[in-house]
Design a protein around this motif. Structure first.
Motif, PDB file in Angstrom:
ATOM      1  N   CYS A   1      93.985   0.678  90.812  1.00 29.93           N
ATOM      2  CA  CYS A   1      92.741   1.424  91.001  1.00 29.93           C
ATOM      3  C   CYS A   1      92.279   1.216  92.441  1.00 29.93           C
ATOM      4  O   CYS A   1      92.339   0.095  92.951  1.00 29.93           O
ATOM      5  CB  CYS A   1      91.665   0.933  90.035  1.00 29.93           C
ATOM      6  SG  CYS A   1      92.151   1.013  88.296  1.00 29.93           S
ATOM      7  N   PHE A   2      91.815   2.283  93.052  1.00 30.73           N
ATOM      8  CA  PHE A   2      91.430   2.227  94.465  1.00 30.73           C
ATOM      9  C   PHE A   2      89.967   2.632  94.609  1.00 30.73           C
ATOM     10  O   PHE A   2      89.587   3.734  94.209  1.00 30.73           O
ATOM     11  CB  PHE A   2      92.308   3.173  95.291  1.00 30.73           C
ATOM     12  CG  PHE A   2      93.788   2.893  95.140  1.00 30.73           C
ATOM     13  CD1 PHE A   2      94.422   1.980  95.961  1.00 30.73           C
ATOM     14  CD2 PHE A   2      94.538   3.542  94.167  1.00 30.73           C
ATOM     15  CE1 PHE A   2      95.783   1.722  95.822  1.00 30.73           C
ATOM     16  CE2 PHE A   2      95.894   3.286  94.013  1.00 30.73           C
ATOM     17  CZ  PHE A   2      96.514   2.375  94.848  1.00 30.73           C
TER      18      PHE A   2
ATOM     19  N   ASN B   1      94.941  17.007 100.218  1.00 32.51           N
ATOM     20  CA  ASN B   1      93.714  17.087  99.418  1.00 32.51           C
ATOM     21  C   ASN B   1      93.902  16.406  98.056  1.00 32.51           C
ATOM     22  O   ASN B   1      93.470  16.917  97.031  1.00 32.51           O
ATOM     23  CB  ASN B   1      93.257  18.542  99.232  1.00 32.51           C
ATOM     24  CG  ASN B   1      91.788  18.615  98.829  1.00 32.51           C
ATOM     25  OD1 ASN B   1      90.998  17.720  99.110  1.00 32.51           O
ATOM     26  ND2 ASN B   1      91.423  19.686  98.150  1.00 32.51           N
ATOM     27  N   PHE B   2      94.567  15.243  98.083  1.00 31.22           N
ATOM     28  CA  PHE B   2      94.718  14.413  96.896  1.00 31.22           C
ATOM     29  C   PHE B   2      93.791  13.203  97.017  1.00 31.22           C
ATOM     30  O   PHE B   2      93.469  12.763  98.127  1.00 31.22           O
ATOM     31  CB  PHE B   2      96.155  13.909  96.741  1.00 31.22           C
ATOM     32  CG  PHE B   2      97.161  14.990  96.422  1.00 31.22           C
ATOM     33  CD1 PHE B   2      96.779  16.206  95.874  1.00 31.22           C
ATOM     34  CD2 PHE B   2      98.512  14.768  96.659  1.00 31.22           C
ATOM     35  CE1 PHE B   2      97.711  17.189  95.589  1.00 31.22           C
ATOM     36  CE2 PHE B   2      99.455  15.746  96.375  1.00 31.22           C
ATOM     37  CZ  PHE B   2      99.058  16.955  95.843  1.00 31.22           C
ATOM     38  N   TYR B   3      93.401  12.665  95.854  1.00 31.27           N
ATOM     39  CA  TYR B   3      92.550  11.476  95.816  1.00 31.27           C
ATOM     40  C   TYR B   3      93.277  10.347  95.095  1.00 31.27           C
ATOM     41  O   TYR B   3      93.877  10.562  94.033  1.00 31.27           O
ATOM     42  CB  TYR B   3      91.239  11.775  95.076  1.00 31.27           C
ATOM     43  CG  TYR B   3      90.319  12.710  95.821  1.00 31.27           C
ATOM     44  CD1 TYR B   3      89.305  12.213  96.638  1.00 31.27           C
ATOM     45  CD2 TYR B   3      90.458  14.097  95.709  1.00 31.27           C
ATOM     46  CE1 TYR B   3      88.459  13.063  97.327  1.00 31.27           C
ATOM     47  CE2 TYR B   3      89.617  14.962  96.414  1.00 31.27           C
ATOM     48  CZ  TYR B   3      88.627  14.437  97.204  1.00 31.27           C
ATOM     49  OH  TYR B   3      87.781  15.289  97.900  1.00 31.27           O
ATOM     50  N   LEU B   4      93.260   9.127  95.674  1.00 30.46           N
ATOM     51  CA  LEU B   4      93.779   7.959  94.976  1.00 30.46           C
ATOM     52  C   LEU B   4      92.837   7.641  93.825  1.00 30.46           C
ATOM     53  O   LEU B   4      91.614   7.664  93.991  1.00 30.46           O
ATOM     54  CB  LEU B   4      93.883   6.756  95.923  1.00 30.46           C
ATOM     55  CG  LEU B   4      95.135   6.690  96.801  1.00 30.46           C
ATOM     56  CD1 LEU B   4      95.116   7.780  97.873  1.00 30.46           C
ATOM     57  CD2 LEU B   4      95.254   5.308  97.460  1.00 30.46           C
TER      58      LEU B   4
ATOM     59  N   GLY C   1      82.343   9.639  98.110  1.00 29.88           N
ATOM     60  CA  GLY C   1      82.376   8.617  99.152  1.00 29.88           C
ATOM     61  C   GLY C   1      83.064   7.333  98.737  1.00 29.88           C
ATOM     62  O   GLY C   1      83.423   6.516  99.585  1.00 29.88           O
ATOM     63  N   GLN C   2      83.278   7.146  97.427  1.00 34.72           N
ATOM     64  CA  GLN C   2      83.913   5.922  96.942  1.00 34.72           C
ATOM     65  C   GLN C   2      85.416   6.071  96.778  1.00 34.72           C
ATOM     66  O   GLN C   2      86.119   5.093  96.513  1.00 34.72           O
ATOM     67  CB  GLN C   2      83.300   5.509  95.598  1.00 34.72           C
ATOM     68  CG  GLN C   2      81.838   5.117  95.693  1.00 34.72           C
ATOM     69  CD  GLN C   2      81.275   4.703  94.338  1.00 34.72           C
ATOM     70  OE1 GLN C   2      82.015   4.457  93.397  1.00 34.72           O
ATOM     71  NE2 GLN C   2      79.957   4.633  94.238  1.00 34.72           N
ATOM     72  N   MET C   3      85.932   7.283  96.921  1.00 35.72           N
ATOM     73  CA  MET C   3      87.349   7.532  96.669  1.00 35.72           C
ATOM     74  C   MET C   3      88.132   7.641  97.975  1.00 35.72           C
ATOM     75  O   MET C   3      87.635   8.190  98.959  1.00 35.72           O
ATOM     76  CB  MET C   3      87.515   8.810  95.846  1.00 35.72           C
ATOM     77  CG  MET C   3      86.841   8.758  94.493  1.00 35.72           C
ATOM     78  SD  MET C   3      86.940  10.335  93.615  1.00 35.72           S
ATOM     79  CE  MET C   3      88.665  10.333  93.142  1.00 35.72           C
TER      80      MET C   3
END
Length: 422
Positions: A262-263, A227-230, A218-220
């Protein structure tokens, strides 16, 4: 991820350590052991059945060669009867394996014996303090007002471009940011770290391997189509360089450093605690990571803490080092030391670094191993630390070094910034 063997060896001790982290699902330990028993039982049944079928199939060929058609036919019938039972057994074993894995990933790392008991930040232990708190004049300003006074960061335009928590650095504010990043990287490289520029988005496997998934989903920020995450920190892509690798013992330790944006979606509450640069959705950070022999991880943790302490001392900021209690530690950490600098205008401590030893918890997810002197594969230990996170460092530098008409910069930044003051 914890190894099942650790749970099986001493389940009561595992439960005791989990309670230090205030983890309440202690029944999961027994559930995991039961699932592992079931997995082993099904695997044994499958292997025995497969062996019986293989043996019968070999005998069929031998009987046919000897002209014993009746015996061969009987075995053919037996094989035909046994074969259909293989797939359901295989499917049941796979289902049990998945249940076991899903239960295991819910268990946090076990805290180190040095981790104090406690439920929140109020229970953290102060290890030591350093530096001198400045005395500011009565007209001293908090950093959000200094930012406006010297036109360093535009929060309003950043919010227009993206949203709240995405600052737009400009002019000398951008130059200060760049100067700090360059200084931090050079400081780390001079200490033997190899610099990397990693991808700023990672796939699901990478986020899982370092423990961001499923714990911090939930924080990303999630790019759903690909389906990539920062990344929330450079720790994620840099540590994943060695995912699914078997290293040579002679190559350890591996020392890596990287700068990245950073995100994090965690910002969002209101008040002075999140005002200005105190908490933002996008920020810059320089990270240090070490991948080491298990026998060296405690020594390495102390070395990394000393490294970050020396870096903060060079910025001439008052600081303190905290050993986090069980209730304030991350899911993946075995032990963590936080660094805080004192913000003179706000009269509060601001966290600027966390240095953590994950022991083999991350390595088990990463499947990062090395061959020891006996030729056996063994999990490495992984450690990481902020060196440093910039927003609160900038906030403290601005507030602590302000005069009526300028902001004095620490000597180590003069060459990078090209001036002694803003």
């Amino acid at each position: 991820m914890l190894q099942v063997s650790i749970l099986r060896q001493n389940p009561d001790w595992v439960k005791e350590r989990l309670q230090v982290k205030n983890f309440t699902r202690l029944d999961l330990v027994d559930e995991i052991i039961a699932l592992d028993d079931e997995r082993k039982k099904l695997q044994t049944e499958f292997d025995n059945l497969q062996s019986k079928i293989n043996s019968a199939s070999k005998s069929i060929g031998a009987f046919m060669a000897q002209g014993k058609k009746e015996e061969a036919e009987n075995l053919k019938n037996e094989v035909a009867f046994l074969k259909p039972t293989l797939e359901p057994l295989k499917a049941q074993a796979a289902e049990t394996e998945e249940k076991l894995h899903n239960a295991l990933v819910q268990l946090p790392n076990l805290p180190n014996k040095l981790v104090p008991l406690g439920k929140s930040a109020e229970d953290n232990e102060i290890v030591r303090e350093g530096g001198t708190k400045p005395t500011l004049n009565e007209n001293a300003l908090p950093h959000w007002d200094l930012i406006k006074k010297y036109d360093l960061i535009d929060f309003e335009t950043g919010a227009k471009i993206t949203g709240s928590g995405f600052p737009l650095y400009k002019g000398k504010g951008a130059k200060l940011q760049r100067s700090l990043v360059q200084y931090f990287l050079n400081f780390n490289v001079d200490a033997g770290y190899t610099e990397y520029i990693p991808p700023f988005m990672v796939n699901e496997s990478s986020a899982y391997a370092t423990g961001q998934l499923p714990d911090k989903e939930g924080q990303m920020y999630h790019a759903t189509e690909d389906n990539f995450y920062l990344i929330p920190t450079a720790e994620v892509p840099v540590t994943n360089i060695y995912r699914d690798e078997i290293l040579k013992e002679i190559d350890l330790p591996l020392k890596l450093t990287a700068h990245s944006p950073c995100f994090r979606r965690e910002a969002g509450s209101f008040g002075k605690d999140v005002r200005g640069l105190n908490r933002v959705h996008q920020f810059e950070k320089v990270e240090i990571i070490q991948i080491v022999h298990p026998d060296k991880s405690e020594e390495t943790l102390n070395e990394m803490v000393a490294h970050v302490e020396k870096l903060i001392q060079s910025l001439e900021l008052p600081y303190r080092i905290l050993r986090l209690c069980g209730g304030d530690m991350s899911f993946t950490s075995a032990i963590t030391y936080d660094f805080e600098v004192f913000s003179a205008a706000q009269q509060r401590w601001l966290e600027v670094s966390s240095v953590s030893n994950f022991e083999n918890f991350q390595a088990n997810r990463l499947k990062c191993r090395f061959k020891n002197s006996e030729g056996k594969t063994q999990l490495v230990h992984t450690l990481n630390g902020s060196s440093l996170a910039l927003p609160r460092i900038v906030a403290a530098l601005l507030e602590n070094n302000q005069t009526e008409n300028s902001i004095n910069l620490p000597k180590v930044l003069h060459g990078y910034f090209g001036a002694e003051k803003i």
